[in-house]
Design a protein around this motif. Structure first.
Motif, mmCIF file in Angstrom:
data_model
loop_
_atom_site.group_PDB
_atom_site.id
_atom_site.type_symbol
_atom_site.label_atom_id
_atom_site.label_comp_id
_atom_site.label_asym_id
_atom_site.label_seq_id
_atom_site.Cartn_x
_atom_site.Cartn_y
_atom_site.Cartn_z
ATOM 1 N N SER A 75 4.597 -7.956 7.351
ATOM 2 C CA SER A 75 3.782 -9.093 6.886
ATOM 3 C C SER A 75 2.922 -8.657 5.698
ATOM 4 O O SER A 75 1.851 -8.048 5.870
ATOM 5 C CB SER A 75 2.887 -9.627 8.017
ATOM 6 N N ALA A 76 3.383 -8.954 4.499
ATOM 7 C CA ALA A 76 2.615 -8.617 3.294
ATOM 8 C C ALA A 76 1.279 -9.345 3.284
ATOM 9 O O ALA A 76 0.273 -8.817 2.801
ATOM 10 C CB ALA A 76 3.429 -8.979 2.049
ATOM 11 N N LEU A 77 1.264 -10.570 3.838
ATOM 12 C CA LEU A 77 0.036 -11.361 3.838
ATOM 13 C C LEU A 77 -1.049 -10.693 4.684
ATOM 14 O O LEU A 77 -2.202 -10.573 4.252
ATOM 15 C CB LEU A 77 0.343 -12.748 4.395
ATOM 16 N N ALA A 78 -0.689 -10.216 5.887
ATOM 17 C CA ALA A 78 -1.675 -9.554 6.746
ATOM 18 C C ALA A 78 -2.176 -8.261 6.107
ATOM 19 O O ALA A 78 -3.371 -7.935 6.170
ATOM 20 C CB ALA A 78 -1.068 -9.277 8.120
ATOM 21 N N LEU A 79 -1.278 -7.508 5.464
ATOM 22 C CA LEU A 79 -1.683 -6.260 4.805
ATOM 23 C C LEU A 79 -2.656 -6.532 3.661
ATOM 24 O O LEU A 79 -3.671 -5.853 3.511
ATOM 25 C CB LEU A 79 -0.445 -5.526 4.276
ATOM 26 N N GLU B 131 1.100 -1.510 -0.350
ATOM 27 C CA GLU B 131 2.171 -1.719 0.620
ATOM 28 C C GLU B 131 2.583 -3.197 0.663
ATOM 29 O O GLU B 131 3.776 -3.525 0.781
ATOM 30 C CB GLU B 131 1.716 -1.249 2.001
ATOM 31 N N ALA B 132 1.604 -4.084 0.535
ATOM 32 C CA ALA B 132 1.920 -5.518 0.499
ATOM 33 C C ALA B 132 2.791 -5.843 -0.715
ATOM 34 O O ALA B 132 3.751 -6.634 -0.620
ATOM 35 C CB ALA B 132 0.631 -6.335 0.461
ATOM 36 N N ILE B 133 2.477 -5.236 -1.849
ATOM 37 C CA ILE B 133 3.270 -5.473 -3.064
ATOM 38 C C ILE B 133 4.666 -4.892 -2.916
ATOM 39 O O ILE B 133 5.647 -5.478 -3.381
ATOM 40 C CB ILE B 133 2.536 -4.873 -4.285
ATOM 41 N N ARG B 134 4.782 -3.738 -2.232
ATOM 42 C CA ARG B 134 6.114 -3.170 -2.000
ATOM 43 C C ARG B 134 6.958 -4.108 -1.137
ATOM 44 O O ARG B 134 8.149 -4.312 -1.407
ATOM 45 C CB ARG B 134 5.983 -1.803 -1.321
ATOM 46 N N LEU B 135 6.330 -4.679 -0.112
ATOM 47 C CA LEU B 135 7.055 -5.593 0.778
ATOM 48 C C LEU B 135 7.363 -6.925 0.092
ATOM 49 O O LEU B 135 8.402 -7.530 0.358
ATOM 50 C CB LEU B 135 6.241 -5.841 2.045
ATOM 51 N N ASP B 136 6.439 -7.372 -0.777
ATOM 52 C CA ASP B 136 6.613 -8.666 -1.450
ATOM 53 C C ASP B 136 6.192 -8.530 -2.917
ATOM 54 O O ASP B 136 5.044 -8.804 -3.267
ATOM 55 C CB ASP B 136 5.777 -9.747 -0.758
ATOM 56 N N PRO B 137 7.111 -8.082 -3.796
ATOM 57 C CA PRO B 137 6.765 -7.854 -5.213
ATOM 58 C C PRO B 137 6.363 -9.133 -5.958
ATOM 59 O O PRO B 137 5.915 -9.050 -7.100
ATOM 60 C CB PRO B 137 8.051 -7.249 -5.805
ATOM 61 N N LYS B 138 6.514 -10.284 -5.325
ATOM 62 C CA LYS B 138 6.144 -11.540 -5.974
ATOM 63 C C LYS B 138 4.847 -12.133 -5.399
ATOM 64 O O LYS B 138 4.555 -13.323 -5.605
ATOM 65 C CB LYS B 138 7.277 -12.554 -5.841
ATOM 66 N N SER B 139 4.073 -11.297 -4.733
ATOM 67 C CA SER B 139 2.821 -11.776 -4.139
ATOM 68 C C SER B 139 1.698 -11.725 -5.170
ATOM 69 O O SER B 139 1.096 -10.667 -5.411
ATOM 70 C CB SER B 139 2.443 -10.921 -2.915
ATOM 71 N N ALA B 140 1.409 -12.853 -5.799
ATOM 72 C CA ALA B 140 0.284 -12.912 -6.754
ATOM 73 C C ALA B 140 -1.020 -12.581 -6.049
ATOM 74 O O ALA B 140 -1.922 -11.957 -6.630
ATOM 75 C CB ALA B 140 0.217 -14.307 -7.387
ATOM 76 N N HIS B 141 -1.109 -13.002 -4.778
ATOM 77 C CA HIS B 141 -2.304 -12.745 -3.963
ATOM 78 C C HIS B 141 -2.585 -11.240 -3.869
ATOM 79 O O HIS B 141 -3.710 -10.775 -4.073
ATOM 80 C CB HIS B 141 -2.072 -13.342 -2.581
ATOM 81 N N ALA B 142 -1.545 -10.426 -3.595
ATOM 82 C CA ALA B 142 -1.737 -8.980 -3.447
ATOM 83 C C ALA B 142 -2.085 -8.332 -4.776
ATOM 84 O O ALA B 142 -2.943 -7.447 -4.858
ATOM 85 C CB ALA B 142 -0.478 -8.353 -2.852
ATOM 86 N N PHE B 143 -1.403 -8.739 -5.859
ATOM 87 C CA PHE B 143 -1.717 -8.177 -7.181
ATOM 88 C C PHE B 143 -3.165 -8.485 -7.565
ATOM 89 O O PHE B 143 -3.885 -7.621 -8.076
ATOM 90 C CB PHE B 143 -0.762 -8.730 -8.235
ATOM 91 N N ARG B 144 -3.582 -9.736 -7.359
ATOM 92 C CA ARG B 144 -4.942 -10.098 -7.734
ATOM 93 C C ARG B 144 -5.976 -9.298 -6.943
ATOM 94 O O ARG B 144 -6.942 -8.765 -7.500
ATOM 95 C CB ARG B 144 -5.184 -11.588 -7.523
ATOM 96 N N ASN B 145 -5.754 -9.186 -5.624
ATOM 97 C CA ASN B 145 -6.726 -8.466 -4.809
ATOM 98 C C ASN B 145 -6.753 -6.976 -5.133
ATOM 99 O O ASN B 145 -7.813 -6.343 -5.090
ATOM 100 C CB ASN B 145 -6.429 -8.686 -3.328
ATOM 101 N N ARG B 146 -5.586 -6.411 -5.453
ATOM 102 C CA ARG B 146 -5.592 -4.994 -5.843
ATOM 103 C C ARG B 146 -6.340 -4.824 -7.170
ATOM 104 O O ARG B 146 -7.062 -3.839 -7.369
ATOM 105 C CB ARG B 146 -4.172 -4.442 -5.952
ATOM 106 N N GLY B 147 -6.194 -5.780 -8.080
ATOM 107 C CA GLY B 147 -6.938 -5.730 -9.332
ATOM 108 C C GLY B 147 -8.442 -5.752 -9.102
ATOM 109 O O GLY B 147 -9.198 -5.038 -9.770
ATOM 110 N N VAL B 148 -8.889 -6.559 -8.126
ATOM 111 C CA VAL B 148 -10.327 -6.611 -7.813
ATOM 112 C C VAL B 148 -10.818 -5.249 -7.324
ATOM 113 O O VAL B 148 -11.902 -4.790 -7.695
ATOM 114 C CB VAL B 148 -10.605 -7.704 -6.762
#
Length: 619
Positions: free
Chosen positions: A380-384, A406-423
């Protein structure tokens, strides 16, 4: 041995800056090592006696340096009687290092604009000294002078600068340095002598008062600039935390719906398998001569019970999401609890309950829920990504980066994970990597106002104000009711010195969100910068009512009271700022200055503490 510094300047437009430079250079190299032209002094004697002793020759160039004219209307720079040109030509002839100092936006003169004797000046590397960055630019000039030949002659001056810098610089930030005042006083008195008594004593006194006021405003301007910069550093940390929570809230509904769709698909598949199993059992029952009618009724009852449970689960999740979006997190958590009892293996309710705990700032319970969701579904990329947000809010940036990656590895199209990692990268001060992640998030979701605002914050942190404004403009276009984007853009306009546009943005942000302590506080900073301390204090009062734990706001209000000379109230605010944030170097520094103004000897201890917390503070 050459161990002197010659300061050459025109009175028109550069006297104030020349005075401030004299004051700064005297602190580093000593008054005895400075030569300054005074009106009425013998030019020939100055060139013959003083110039050969100089290690460096500083010529202050203002916007009207080339355009200055004599009484006949001729440009002075081309006149053989112009003392400025004569001194520069003599310095060039003696092979003394000549350092042009550009002030108030002046540009280096072209070779074609100079008389033949001054043409080599056009090839000298200038130093720019700006009012808003005077301390930093003056420090660069000092290093440039030290690089000149015979720099060992200034060893004593450097020792002296270290011993005197603490007290002198602290006083300069509030009042006019004594040496600068004496310097300007000498120039004005020399001017009176040169004019042979044409100006009366009353006119001279008025001129002094005007000069003192101008210098006081310059000192206040530099101090407020530091305030705005410090405010922004601390604001970014607090604001990014709020952004992360806002991101979680905005995404909650979308995440829940997506997860629910996946769960429903899985449920339909399970029901299909159950139907097949029922059919098999029915056939087996017939073979065993069981009552077919009774078996069918049992299967129908089971299906009906499962359907009712599923409908109840879906209704609970929907109601929980509605309550959470409305800010009623306790009610949302109660409904998530009931949903988990119905289906303890479904991650949707665990993620939703984790979001609600995050919004309540109950980060430990939020982590427990996200971790359980990850245990149930390790992919679950969302939970991670959600768990990474909470780790960041708790200050564990390395673990946050690990979850987002790890969320980005599981779901490379997750804008949510990229944005949060940027923060998180922005939290760690790595603005370039933050911007790279925001770029990816925007490519995946170009309609996210939040991501444009996040990237604008990173550009602002880098000092790239034009890119920051462009991103805030896009965030406002996508979400015209974003008070935060308007307030952030106001901060950038203030940093650029465009105070009226900054006030317009803060006013609109407050209209959209009258509970925005951020907008009130920053509008107060701009009013203080414009010298309107009463309106600044009114805004700081509003910000403190909305956020009584904002250490930065108490420090800002203390600065405004200090500027008004109300030392009692200033000290009370600095005390509260230090209590709320014991690592606030500027609060300690300014409290020390306020104490010195009332002859409180403990002020020195506060200033020493400020420098211990931040070596660059209280210079």
């Amino acid at each position: 041995m050459r161990n002197k510094i010659f300061i050459n300047y025109r009175r028109e437009g550069t006297t104030e800056t020349a005075g401030r430079l004299y004051d700064r250079l005297a602190q580093v190299f000593g008054h005895e090592n400075l030569f300054v032209d005074f009106l009425g002094a013998d030019l020939k004697a100055r060139l013959n006696n003083q110039l050969p002793m100089c290690q460096a020759f500083l010529t202050v160039i203002g916007p009207s340096w080339l355009d200055a004219k004599d009484e006949a209307g001729q440009h002075r720079i081309h006149s053989p009687d112009d003392f400025v040109a004569a001194e520069i030509a003599a310095a060039l002839d003696h092979n003394i290092p000549v350092i042009p100092i550009l002030v108030d936006g002046a540009h280096m003169p072209l070779r074609s604009e100079l008389p033949e004797s001054l043409e080599p000046l056009a090839r000298r590397q200038p130093v720019e000294v700006r009012r808003l960055d005077f301390d930093r630019d003056a420090a660069a000039l000092v290093e440039r002078v030290r690089e000149a030949p015979d720099k060992k002659a200034f060893g004593h001056g450097r020792w002296r600068a270290r011993t005197l810098a603490g007290g002198a610089l602290a006083a300069m930030l509030i009042l006019i340095g004594a040496s600068t005042y004496m310097f300007i006083q000498h120039i004005l008195q020399a001017d009176v002598d040169w004019q042979e008594g044409r100006r009366a004593a009353e006119a001279q006194t008025n001129r002094k008062a005007e000069e003192v006021g101008r210098q006081a405003r310059a000192a206040a301007e530099a101090d407020i600039t530091r305030k705005v910069e410090e405010a922004e550093k601390q604001r970014l940390v607090a604001e990014q935390e709020r952004q992360a929570r806002a991101a979680a809230e905005a995404e909650a509904k979308r995440k829940s719906e997506a997860a629910e769709q996946q769960r429903l698909a899985a449920e339909q598949e399970r029901q299909t398998r159950a139907a097949a199993d029922a059919e098999t059992k029915g056939k087996r029952g017939e073979a065993e001569q069981l009552p077919v009618a009774a078996l069918g009724a049992e299967e129908e009852a089971r299906k009906r019970a499962e359907g009712e449970a599923q409908a109840r689960y879906t209704a609970l999740i929907s109601q929980s999401n509605t309550d959470s979006n409305a800010g009623d997190y306790d009610k949302a958590i109660a409904n998530y609890n009931d949903a988990i009892k119905l289906d303890p293996k479904n991650i949707v309710a665990f993620i939703g309950r984790g979001d609600a705990y995050t919004n309540k700032s109950d980060y430990d319970r939020a982590l427990a829920n996200y971790s359980e969701a990850i245990r149930l579904d390790p992919k679950s990329a969302l939970a991670l990504s959600d768990r990474g947000v909470v780790y960041a809010l708790k200050g564990d940036y390395d673990q946050a980066l690990a979850d987002h990656s790890e969320a980005i590895r599981l779901d490379p199209k997750s804008a949510h994970a990229f944005r949060n990692r940027g923060v998180v990268y922005a939290y760690k001060g790595n603005d370039d990597r933050a911007i790279a992640d925001f770029n990816e998030a925007i490519q995946l979701d170009p309609k996210s106002a939040l991501t444009f605002r996040n990237r604008g914050d990173a550009y602002m942190s880098k000092g790239d104000y034009d890119h920051a404004i462009a991103d805030y403009n896009e965030a406002i276009r996508l979400d015209p009711k974003s008070a935060l984007a308007l307030s952030d853009r106001g901060v950038v306009y203030a940093s650029k010195g465009t105070y009226d546009r900054a006030l317009t943005d803060f006013n609109e942000a407050i209209r959209l969100d009258p509970k925005s302590a951020h907008a009130f506080r920053n509008r107060g900073v701009v009013y203080a910068y414009k010298g309107d301390n009463d309106r600044a204090i009114a805004d700081f009062n509003a910000a403190i009512r909305l956020d009584p734990k904002g250490a930065l706001t108490f420090k800002n209000r203390g600065d405004a009271y200090l500027s008004k000379g109300d030392y009692e109230r200033a000290l009370a605010d600095y005390n509260e700022a230090v209590r709320l944030d014991p690592n606030n170097a500027l609060a300690f520094c300014n409290r020390g200055r306020a104490k010195r103004n009332i002859n409180d000897v403990s002020g020195s201890a506060d200033i020493a503490k400020a420098r211990q917390l931040d070596a660059s503070a209280c210079r």
